[in-house]
Design an enzyme around this catalytic site. Structure first.
Site, PDB file in Angstrom:
ATOM      1  N   TYR A  45      39.608  45.496  59.399  1.00 37.81           N
ATOM      2  CA  TYR A  45      38.955  46.367  58.225  1.00 37.81           C
ATOM      3  C   TYR A  45      37.683  47.289  58.999  1.00 37.81           C
ATOM      4  O   TYR A  45      37.350  48.207  58.345  1.00 37.81           O
ATOM      5  CB  TYR A  45      38.241  45.805  57.103  1.00 37.81           C
ATOM      6  CG  TYR A  45      38.926  44.700  56.227  1.00 37.81           C
ATOM      7  CD1 TYR A  45      40.457  44.728  56.349  1.00 37.81           C
ATOM      8  CD2 TYR A  45      38.605  43.803  55.349  1.00 37.81           C
ATOM      9  CE1 TYR A  45      41.318  44.038  55.699  1.00 37.81           C
ATOM     10  CE2 TYR A  45      39.344  42.952  54.670  1.00 37.81           C
ATOM     11  CZ  TYR A  45      40.635  43.248  54.891  1.00 37.81           C
ATOM     12  OH  TYR A  45      41.439  42.081  53.997  1.00 37.81           O
ATOM     13  N   PHE A 262      33.636  50.061  45.574  1.00 35.20           N
ATOM     14  CA  PHE A 262      32.680  50.805  46.180  1.00 35.20           C
ATOM     15  C   PHE A 262      31.576  51.178  45.111  1.00 35.20           C
ATOM     16  O   PHE A 262      30.530  51.760  45.436  1.00 35.20           O
ATOM     17  CB  PHE A 262      33.110  51.992  47.007  1.00 35.20           C
ATOM     18  CG  PHE A 262      33.745  51.518  48.553  1.00 35.20           C
ATOM     19  CD1 PHE A 262      33.439  49.921  48.793  1.00 35.20           C
ATOM     20  CD2 PHE A 262      34.159  52.435  49.440  1.00 35.20           C
ATOM     21  CE1 PHE A 262      34.150  49.479  50.025  1.00 35.20           C
ATOM     22  CE2 PHE A 262      34.557  51.889  50.539  1.00 35.20           C
ATOM     23  CZ  PHE A 262      34.429  50.636  51.097  1.00 35.20           C
TER      24      PHE A 262
HETATM   25  P1  A2P Z   1      36.904  51.670  43.280  1.00 36.56           P
HETATM   26  O1  A2P Z   1      36.333  51.381  44.814  1.00 36.56           O
HETATM   27  O2  A2P Z   1      36.479  53.284  43.382  1.00 36.56           O
HETATM   28  O3  A2P Z   1      35.954  50.787  42.156  1.00 36.56           O
HETATM   29  P2  A2P Z   1      41.818  45.631  43.921  1.00 36.56           P
HETATM   30  O4  A2P Z   1      40.881  44.630  44.188  1.00 36.56           O
HETATM   31  O5  A2P Z   1      43.161  44.811  43.135  1.00 36.56           O
HETATM   32  O6  A2P Z   1      42.485  46.056  45.632  1.00 36.56           O
HETATM   33  O7  A2P Z   1      41.731  47.010  43.155  1.00 36.56           O
HETATM   34  C1  A2P Z   1      40.915  47.781  44.236  1.00 36.56           C
HETATM   35  C2  A2P Z   1      40.875  49.188  43.322  1.00 36.56           C
HETATM   36  O8  A2P Z   1      40.372  49.340  42.029  1.00 36.56           O
HETATM   37  C3  A2P Z   1      39.993  50.149  43.744  1.00 36.56           C
HETATM   38  O9  A2P Z   1      40.745  51.340  43.928  1.00 36.56           O
HETATM   39  C4  A2P Z   1      38.715  50.167  43.021  1.00 36.56           C
HETATM   40  O10 A2P Z   1      38.092  51.616  42.958  1.00 36.56           O
HETATM   41  C5  A2P Z   1      39.481  49.737  41.780  1.00 36.56           C
HETATM   42  N1  A2P Z   1      38.558  49.297  40.959  1.00 36.56           N
HETATM   43  C6  A2P Z   1      37.813  48.270  41.015  1.00 36.56           C
HETATM   44  N2  A2P Z   1      36.983  47.808  39.987  1.00 36.56           N
HETATM   45  C7  A2P Z   1      37.477  48.229  39.078  1.00 36.56           C
HETATM   46  C8  A2P Z   1      37.263  48.421  37.501  1.00 36.56           C
HETATM   47  N3  A2P Z   1      36.425  47.632  36.953  1.00 36.56           N
HETATM   48  N4  A2P Z   1      37.888  49.196  36.466  1.00 36.56           N
HETATM   49  C9  A2P Z   1      38.854  49.938  37.320  1.00 36.56           C
HETATM   50  N5  A2P Z   1      38.912  50.420  38.586  1.00 36.56           N
HETATM   51  C10 A2P Z   1      38.672  49.431  39.323  1.00 36.56           C
END
Ligand code: A2P
Length: 313
Positions: A45, A262
């Site tokens: 990463y 993030f």
């Molecule tokens: P971001 O970093 O802008 O919050 P996973 O964990 O399944 O891989 O999902 C990660 C994705 O979901 C990222 O694009 C993240 O974006 C987004 N994400 C994380 N938490 C939430 C939330 N509570 N609601 C909607 N989207 C989320």
């Protein structure tokens, strides 16, 4: 429960990557303040430096002690030969500036040609694989545990056959404590979960929110998880979001979740899942959403002899 960064990048750090890593540094600190203690990382990463720095800063502040944190590191595909395992983990520890990782796992059951290129390719653009001997790699992980460099050892993206290969290895010293695999309401892993329960292997669910839907590595033909009407309707009842329902579902069935965010508000939101519980009926309704379709298929490596996703589970 913080997935430090969801996907692979190549080569030297770009300006974009540097900005991203700064965001990650602050995201890790926000997460620790919010109560997260499990950090899911990996050499590949390209952010272990920032993750280690954030952890050490929180320790220096007196917010946490090292033993409060559970850091998972991962052995990349180009480092499977047994003689490379310990030096690779030592490199990760040096970057993190930590003395040990809490969990060290084989990231994927597919060995690639060792060397500087993390995604080695020939002149025709074909990936260069390497003979894979998962049992030999596992023995090298066992030695890392004996040396105190990893408190526990496990695997990721292993199917049942590959787990059994390790567990049936003559002279096995430690069995894998966990198998990190994709797991969420659209891909609930009923059979692998049952198999792992029987063998006391914890399932750590990656992409528990259904990924970022980045088309370069995600199968976007499966619909967006968080738009699901059932998850949203159940969320309404508890004044929670679909994301919180998806996370609570897994936690309640014993699956560890590592949501990636993030965004400070969403980082905190994803932790607010311990003040309610889903009914048995709701758990069943969510289980019924299973589509048996992966978001993360890794099709570019489907011709690898140990490609894990051809088997039923
Ligand atoms: P971001 O970093 O802008 O919050 P996973 O964990 O399944 O891989 O999902 C990660 C994705 O979901 C990222 O694009 C993240 O974006 C987004 N994400 C994380 N938490 C939430 C939330 N509570 N609601 C909607 N989207 C989320």
């Amino acid at each position: 429960m913080l997935h430090a960064l969801g996907h692979h990048s190549l080569g030297l750090l770009s300006h974009y990557q540097k900005c991203r890593n700064h965001k990650l540094f602050s995201a890790v600190k926000i997460a620790i303040d919010a109560g997260y203690r499990h950090i899911d990382g990996a050499f590949v990463y390209f952010n272990e430096h920032e993750v280690g720095q954030a952890i050490r800063e929180k320790i220096a502040e007196g917010k946490i002690k090292r033993e409060d944190i559970f850091y998972c590191g991962k052995l990349w595909n180009t480092c499977h030969p047994p003689e490379l395992v310990r030096p690779t983990l030592e490199k990760t520890l040096k970057i993190l500036q930590l003395d040990y990782v809490d969990l060290y796992i084989i990231e994927l059951p597919m060995a690639f040609k060792p060397g500087d290129a993390l995604y080695p390719k020939d002149e025709n653009g074909k990936f260069i694989y390497h003979e894979t001997d998962l049992c030999a790699t596992w023995e090298a992980l066992e030695a890392c545990k004996d040396a105190g460099l990893a408190k526990s050892i496990g695997v990721s993206n292993f199917n049942r056959r590959q787990l059994e290969m390790i567990m049936n290895k003559p002279g096995l010293k430690y069995k894998p404590v966990s198998n990190q695999v994709e797991c969420h309401p659209y891909f609930t892993q009923p059979k692998l979960l049952e198999f792992c329960r029987q063998h006391d292997i914890v399932i750590v669910g990656y992409s528990p929110l259904g990924t970022s839907r980045d088309e370069s590595w995600v199968n976007v033909s499966s619909p967006p998880l968080l738009k699901d009407p059932v998850l949203n309707a159940i969320g309404k009842k508890y004044n929670k979001t679909a994301a919180q329902i998806a996370l609570r579902f897994n936690v309640q069935r014993g699956v560890v979740v590592i949501p990636k965010s993030f965004n400070p508000q969403r980082i905190r939101e994803n932790f607010q899942i311990f003040d309610f519980s889903l009914t048995e009926q709701e758990m069943k309704e969510i289980e019924a959403l299973n589509k048996n379709v992966r978001y993360v298929e890794l099709l570019m490596w489907r011709d690898h002899p140990e490609y894990p996703f051809n088997d039923e589970y």
